[in-house]
Design a protein around this motif. Structure first.
Motif, PDB file in Angstrom:
ATOM      1  N   SER A 162       4.746   7.622   9.086  1.00 21.48           N
ATOM      2  CA  SER A 162       5.147   6.594  10.053  1.00 21.48           C
ATOM      3  C   SER A 162       3.919   6.052  10.785  1.00 21.48           C
ATOM      4  N   GLU A 163       2.894   6.879  10.983  1.00 23.85           N
ATOM      5  CA  GLU A 163       1.659   6.405  11.602  1.00 23.85           C
ATOM      6  C   GLU A 163       0.966   5.366  10.722  1.00 23.85           C
ATOM      7  N   HIS A 164       0.968   5.615   9.413  1.00 22.50           N
ATOM      8  CA  HIS A 164       0.414   4.633   8.487  1.00 22.50           C
ATOM      9  C   HIS A 164       1.195   3.321   8.583  1.00 22.50           C
ATOM     10  N   GLU A 165       2.506   3.438   8.631  1.00 24.00           N
ATOM     11  CA  GLU A 165       3.364   2.244   8.695  1.00 24.00           C
ATOM     12  C   GLU A 165       3.062   1.425   9.942  1.00 24.00           C
ATOM     13  N   VAL A 166       2.934   2.087  11.076  1.00 24.56           N
ATOM     14  CA  VAL A 166       2.633   1.399  12.325  1.00 24.56           C
ATOM     15  C   VAL A 166       1.271   0.707  12.233  1.00 24.56           C
ATOM     16  N   ALA A 167       0.276   1.395  11.700  1.00 23.79           N
ATOM     17  CA  ALA A 167      -1.064   0.816  11.567  1.00 23.79           C
ATOM     18  C   ALA A 167      -1.047  -0.367  10.598  1.00 23.79           C
ATOM     19  N   TRP A 168      -0.299  -0.231   9.508  1.00 22.21           N
ATOM     20  CA  TRP A 168      -0.208  -1.296   8.511  1.00 22.21           C
ATOM     21  C   TRP A 168       0.421  -2.552   9.109  1.00 22.21           C
TER      22      TRP A 168
ATOM     23  N   LEU B 290       0.828  -1.203   0.000  1.00 23.48           N
ATOM     24  CA  LEU B 290       0.000   0.000   0.000  1.00 23.48           C
ATOM     25  C   LEU B 290       0.868   1.261   0.000  1.00 23.48           C
ATOM     26  N   ARG B 291       2.016   1.185   0.625  1.00 27.07           N
ATOM     27  CA  ARG B 291       2.905   2.348   0.700  1.00 27.07           C
ATOM     28  C   ARG B 291       3.276   2.848  -0.693  1.00 27.07           C
ATOM     29  N   SER B 292       3.528   1.927  -1.623  1.00 23.59           N
ATOM     30  CA  SER B 292       3.920   2.337  -2.970  1.00 23.59           C
ATOM     31  C   SER B 292       2.763   2.990  -3.726  1.00 23.59           C
ATOM     32  N   LEU B 293       1.533   2.705  -3.320  1.00 24.79           N
ATOM     33  CA  LEU B 293       0.378   3.320  -3.969  1.00 24.79           C
ATOM     34  C   LEU B 293       0.063   4.707  -3.415  1.00 24.79           C
ATOM     35  N   LEU B 294       0.544   4.978  -2.214  1.00 25.99           N
ATOM     36  CA  LEU B 294       0.256   6.268  -1.553  1.00 25.99           C
ATOM     37  C   LEU B 294       1.540   6.950  -1.073  1.00 25.99           C
ATOM     38  N   PRO B 295       2.519   7.148  -1.928  1.00 30.57           N
ATOM     39  CA  PRO B 295       3.813   7.655  -1.438  1.00 30.57           C
ATOM     40  C   PRO B 295       3.738   9.043  -0.807  1.00 30.57           C
TER      41      PRO B 295
END
Length: 119
Positions: free
Chosen positions: A12-18, A2-7
């Motif tokens: 970091s909050e998204h990363e933790v949630a993911w 998902l990170r590559s679709l929403l660069p």
């Protein structure tokens, strides 16, 4: 990922949630690894005891539920009732196969998906 679709939006909050979400999914799946045989018997038995009227009711409630939560699904499935029932019966069959022949089903669905890429 998902990170590559929403660069631009990814933080970091998204990363933790993911990571949290996938850790939980893995934990839930691992807790079920020893249960497929029991589930397979229950799913197969349920579909074997349904008569045509009950199956019809089940089909109808599944599509009503699907269309209630996915308005886009209504646009995609502009088909006859007979065709929708055929699709649903295939889904039921695949549900049982998922337990009895998971590798074969994954390969079959992968081939089917590749046939429809771009269509």
């Amino acid at each position: 990922s998902l990170r590559s679709l929403l660069p631009q939006e990814w933080s970091s909050e998204h990363e933790v949630a993911w990571i949290w979400m996938w850790d939980n999914i893995a934990r839930l799946l691992e807790a079920q690894l020893d249960k497929p045989e029991r589930f397979e018997r229950a799913v197969a038995a349920m579909f074997e005891v349904l008569d045509e009227e009950q199956l019809q009711c089940f089909r109808q409630s599944m599509f009503e539920g699907f269309f209630a939560v996915s308005l886009a699904g209504q646009e995609h499935f502009k088909q006859s009732t007979t065709r929708l029932h055929f699709i649903f019966d295939k889904i039921l069959s695949m549900t049982v196969q998922l337990y009895s022949q998971p590798t074969a089903l994954v390969m079959k669905l992968g081939r089917l998906g590749l046939q429809h890429v771009g269509n």
